[in-house]
Design a protein around this motif. Structure first.
Motif, PDB file in Angstrom:
ATOM      1  N   LEU A   1       4.354 -38.858   5.023  1.00  0.00           N
ATOM      2  CA  LEU A   1       5.135 -39.792   4.294  1.00  0.00           C
ATOM      3  C   LEU A   1       5.210 -39.761   2.845  1.00  0.00           C
ATOM      4  O   LEU A   1       6.344 -40.091   2.630  1.00  0.00           O
ATOM      5  CB  LEU A   1       4.264 -40.948   5.498  1.00  0.00           C
ATOM      6  N   PHE A   2       4.306 -38.937   2.532  1.00  0.00           N
ATOM      7  CA  PHE A   2       4.786 -39.288   0.748  1.00  0.00           C
ATOM      8  C   PHE A   2       6.298 -38.602   0.333  1.00  0.00           C
ATOM      9  O   PHE A   2       6.798 -39.518  -0.377  1.00  0.00           O
ATOM     10  CB  PHE A   2       3.432 -38.684   0.179  1.00  0.00           C
ATOM     11  N   GLU A   3       6.194 -37.306   0.729  1.00  0.00           N
ATOM     12  CA  GLU A   3       7.172 -36.442   0.571  1.00  0.00           C
ATOM     13  C   GLU A   3       8.055 -37.244   0.800  1.00  0.00           C
ATOM     14  O   GLU A   3      10.133 -37.356   0.008  1.00  0.00           O
ATOM     15  CB  GLU A   3       7.176 -35.384   1.225  1.00  0.00           C
ATOM     16  N   ARG A   4       8.499 -37.994   1.960  1.00  0.00           N
ATOM     17  CA  ARG A   4       9.454 -38.190   2.708  1.00  0.00           C
ATOM     18  C   ARG A   4      10.208 -39.534   1.791  1.00  0.00           C
ATOM     19  O   ARG A   4      10.999 -40.114   1.624  1.00  0.00           O
ATOM     20  CB  ARG A   4       9.253 -39.103   4.033  1.00  0.00           C
ATOM     21  N   ALA A   5       9.108 -40.542   1.819  1.00  0.00           N
ATOM     22  CA  ALA A   5       8.896 -41.192   0.128  1.00  0.00           C
ATOM     23  C   ALA A   5       9.593 -40.703  -1.036  1.00  0.00           C
ATOM     24  O   ALA A   5      10.575 -41.896  -1.798  1.00  0.00           O
ATOM     25  CB  ALA A   5       7.339 -42.278  -0.168  1.00  0.00           C
ATOM     26  N   LEU A   6       8.827 -39.839  -1.342  1.00  0.00           N
ATOM     27  CA  LEU A   6       9.825 -39.402  -2.728  1.00  0.00           C
ATOM     28  C   LEU A   6      10.933 -38.739  -2.215  1.00  0.00           C
ATOM     29  O   LEU A   6      12.125 -39.026  -3.559  1.00  0.00           O
ATOM     30  CB  LEU A   6       8.885 -38.477  -3.053  1.00  0.00           C
TER      31      LEU A   6
END
Length: 190
Positions: free
Chosen positions: A54-59
């Motif tokens: 989720l962090f990678e997608r948000a980034l």
């Protein structure tokens, strides 16, 4: 048979992006993500394979959103120096409802040395922005509006560092007057 999703995945990524932007990767718990997105833990893990995904997608979302405006500005009309000025003023005139600082800067500091995939994403993002900014500065040098005594790539790196520094300063409480002074000094170096 699996139940259909009852939520907007893009909206969930946007909400998670703001949570990570505000509190960082380590500072954002799974419960914080549940609160921000309105999703349960099982939905987060079933949809995003966990906090890191989720962090990678948000980034990636943050980079795409911010870069779209940057590239539009750099590709648009106007002098090179005016374009750099506009990039600096994006920091000064940041929307009031945005978290302070920059998710890319925060991720670089927090994860850039310990997370190879995030480091790769950050490197690709930086290289794309530097390439576009270097091209703009080179055009300004050819037009005689930007000092030719320094390499365009060096000036582009300086501008990116100034913008990052301004975002850190804003997160640390710098007011508009301070940010404007920093931007004006950066412009005077061109």
């Amino acid at each position: 048979m699996a139940r259909p999703r009852q939520f907007d995945e893009d909206r969930a990524v946007d909400a998670a992006m703001r949570a990570f932007w505000d509190s960082g990767y380590d500072g954002t718990s799974t419960q914080d993500l549940c609160t921000a997105t309105g999703l349960g833990r099982s939905s987060i893990y079933n949809t995003f394979a966990g906090k890191h995904d989720l962090f990678e997608r948000a980034l990636r979302r943050y980079m795409a959103d911010k870069n779209a405006g940057t590239f539009e500005l750099l590709d648009g009309p106007g002098s090179a120096k005016d374009k750099v000025r506009a990039l600096l003023w994006v920091v000064i005139d940041a929307p009031q409802d945005d978290p302070l600082g920059c998710l890319v800067v925060n991720a670089t500091v927090e994860l850039g040395q310990r997370d190879p995939e995030v480091a790769r994403l950050l490197r690709v993002d930086r290289d794309r922005r530097l390439e576009a900014l270097t091209a703009t500065i080179e055009a300004g040098q050819r037009a005689g509006e930007i000092d030719r005594s320094r390499a365009a790539g060096d000036l582009a790196n300086f501008v990116v560092a100034a913008i990052s520094g301004m975002r850190v300063a804003a997160r640390g409480g710098a007011d508009r007057e301070t940010l404007t002074a920093i931007a004006n000094v950066a412009l005077s170096c061109l």
